[in-house]
Design a protein around this motif. Structure first.
Motif, PDB file in Angstrom:
ATOM      1  N   ASP A 114     -10.446  11.161   5.342  1.00  0.00           N
ATOM      2  CA  ASP A 114     -11.339   9.285   5.435  1.00  0.00           C
ATOM      3  C   ASP A 114     -11.152   8.533   4.232  1.00  0.00           C
ATOM      4  O   ASP A 114     -11.854   8.550   3.393  1.00  0.00           O
ATOM      5  CB  ASP A 114     -12.803   9.762   6.031  1.00  0.00           C
ATOM      6  N   LEU A 115     -10.215   8.090   4.565  1.00  0.00           N
ATOM      7  CA  LEU A 115      -9.818   7.172   3.565  1.00  0.00           C
ATOM      8  C   LEU A 115      -9.162   6.101   3.513  1.00  0.00           C
ATOM      9  O   LEU A 115      -8.457   5.095   3.034  1.00  0.00           O
ATOM     10  CB  LEU A 115      -7.902   8.004   2.806  1.00  0.00           C
ATOM     11  N   GLY A 116      -9.486   5.644   4.844  1.00  0.00           N
ATOM     12  CA  GLY A 116      -9.162   4.614   5.280  1.00  0.00           C
ATOM     13  C   GLY A 116      -7.850   3.867   5.809  1.00  0.00           C
ATOM     14  O   GLY A 116      -7.775   2.644   5.316  1.00  0.00           O
ATOM     15  N   TYR A 117      -6.976   4.881   5.883  1.00  0.00           N
ATOM     16  CA  TYR A 117      -6.339   4.402   6.413  1.00  0.00           C
ATOM     17  C   TYR A 117      -5.894   3.342   7.350  1.00  0.00           C
ATOM     18  O   TYR A 117      -4.835   2.138   7.324  1.00  0.00           O
ATOM     19  CB  TYR A 117      -5.560   5.421   7.376  1.00  0.00           C
ATOM     20  N   ASP A 118      -6.731   2.812   8.782  1.00  0.00           N
ATOM     21  CA  ASP A 118      -6.396   1.858   9.398  1.00  0.00           C
ATOM     22  C   ASP A 118      -6.816   0.506   8.174  1.00  0.00           C
ATOM     23  O   ASP A 118      -6.252  -0.473   8.880  1.00  0.00           O
ATOM     24  CB  ASP A 118      -8.063   1.608  10.790  1.00  0.00           C
TER      25      ASP A 118
ATOM     26  N   TYR B  49       0.950  -0.982   0.007  1.00  0.00           N
ATOM     27  CA  TYR B  49      -0.054  -0.514   0.140  1.00  0.00           C
ATOM     28  C   TYR B  49       0.674   1.279   0.206  1.00  0.00           C
ATOM     29  O   TYR B  49       1.857   1.590   0.771  1.00  0.00           O
ATOM     30  CB  TYR B  49      -1.092   0.110   1.127  1.00  0.00           C
ATOM     31  N   HIS B  50       1.016   2.162  -0.960  1.00  0.00           N
ATOM     32  CA  HIS B  50       1.958   3.386  -1.424  1.00  0.00           C
ATOM     33  C   HIS B  50       1.306   4.371  -1.566  1.00  0.00           C
ATOM     34  O   HIS B  50       0.376   4.766  -2.596  1.00  0.00           O
ATOM     35  CB  HIS B  50       2.835   2.855  -2.524  1.00  0.00           C
ATOM     36  N   MET B  51       1.440   5.470  -0.537  1.00  0.00           N
ATOM     37  CA  MET B  51       0.651   6.065  -0.585  1.00  0.00           C
ATOM     38  C   MET B  51       1.317   7.377  -0.297  1.00  0.00           C
ATOM     39  O   MET B  51       2.585   7.334   0.020  1.00  0.00           O
ATOM     40  CB  MET B  51      -0.135   6.247   1.247  1.00  0.00           C
ATOM     41  N   ASP B  52       1.505   8.874  -0.762  1.00  0.00           N
ATOM     42  CA  ASP B  52       1.713   9.942  -0.846  1.00  0.00           C
ATOM     43  C   ASP B  52       0.978  10.938  -0.978  1.00  0.00           C
ATOM     44  O   ASP B  52      -0.498  11.732  -1.064  1.00  0.00           O
ATOM     45  CB  ASP B  52       2.237   9.903  -2.037  1.00  0.00           C
ATOM     46  N   ILE B  53       1.366  11.438   0.698  1.00  0.00           N
ATOM     47  CA  ILE B  53       0.193  12.081   1.622  1.00  0.00           C
ATOM     48  C   ILE B  53       0.843  13.992   1.728  1.00  0.00           C
ATOM     49  O   ILE B  53       0.008  14.580   1.479  1.00  0.00           O
ATOM     50  CB  ILE B  53       0.582  12.442   2.855  1.00  0.00           C
ATOM     51  N   TYR B  54       1.876  13.883   0.447  1.00  0.00           N
ATOM     52  CA  TYR B  54       1.535  15.057   0.364  1.00  0.00           C
ATOM     53  C   TYR B  54       0.576  16.587  -0.635  1.00  0.00           C
ATOM     54  O   TYR B  54       0.870  17.456  -0.097  1.00  0.00           O
ATOM     55  CB  TYR B  54       3.025  15.726  -0.860  1.00  0.00           C
ATOM     56  N   ARG B  55       0.033  16.533  -1.535  1.00  0.00           N
ATOM     57  CA  ARG B  55      -0.659  16.749  -1.920  1.00  0.00           C
ATOM     58  C   ARG B  55      -2.321  17.204  -0.514  1.00  0.00           C
ATOM     59  O   ARG B  55      -2.652  18.174  -0.811  1.00  0.00           O
ATOM     60  CB  ARG B  55      -1.840  16.591  -3.012  1.00  0.00           C
TER      61      ARG B  55
END
Length: 161
Positions: free
Chosen positions: A93-97, A78-84
C-alpha cells in the motif's frame, strides 16, 4: 487504438535529449511505463525527462526507496522502481493511485509487476541496447491521452518508422 513510435539513439546523451523533449510536453496524470533489461537505460531516460520538466535536482534510480518525488519542475515527477518489490508490489500500500491520478507525471520502471493497478491509458516504453552506447526505444500508446502525447512527440522529434 494502439499507436507505436520507434527511435534509435547513438548515445546516452541522445537518449536523454529525446526524453527531454517528451518532458517538455507531458501533462499532469500522464503515466509512462518503462521496460527493458537491467542497464538498458530506464533511469538515463528518466533523467532526460526530468531535465525537460525543468527539474534541476539530480535524478537517480529509486531502487531502494521504491518511489522518489521531484517537485521543482513544471509539474512533479514521480519516479518509481518496482524491481525490488517484484510480484509483491500489488500488495504494497504505497498510495499508487495518488501518484497515477495526481498532479504530476508518473514514471514506472519494471511496471509489469504493477500492471493490474496502472491506468489503461498510458505510454509504454521498451528500451533495448543498440550498437555502442546507443538504444532502441519503442513507445506504445494505449489510450487517447497517451496517443495524443505520442503524436506531439512525433511532431517534435520526427522519425522514419
Amino acid at each position: 487504438m494502439t499507436q507505436a513510435l520507434k527511435y534509435e539513439t547513438a548515445s546516452s546523451g541522445e537518449t536523454q535529449a529525446l526524453a527531454a523533449r517528451l518532458g517538455e510536453i507531458v501533462q499532469s496524470g500522464d503515466v509512462l511505463c518503462l521496460s527493458g533489461d537491467l542497464g538498458a537505460g530506464k533511469t538515463t531516460f528518466t533523467q532526460g525527462l526530468a531535465r525537460g520538466l525543468g527539474i534541476e535536482e539530480p535524478v537517480s534510480s529509486p531502487t531502494f526507496t521504491i518511489i522518489k518525488e521531484y517537485d521543482d519542475g513544471r509539474i512533479p515527477l514521480y519516479h518509481m522502481d518496482i524491481y525490488r518489490l517484484g510480484e509483491a508490489a500489488v500488495q504494497e500500500d504505497l498510495g499508487y493511485d495518488e501518484y497515477f491520478y495526481g498532479e504530476g507525471v508518473s514514471v514506472i520502471e519494471w511496471y509489469g509487476f504493477l500492471e493490474e493497478l496502472i491506468p489503461e491509458d498510458r505510454l509504454e516504453l521498451h528500451i533495448t541496447l543498440a550498437e555502442g552506447d546507443g538504444r532502441r526505444l519503442r513507445f506504445t500508446a494505449t489510450g487517447p491521452h497517451a496517443t495524443a502525447r505520442l503524436k506531439e512527440l512525433e511532431q517534435l522529434c520526427p522519425t522514419s518508422h
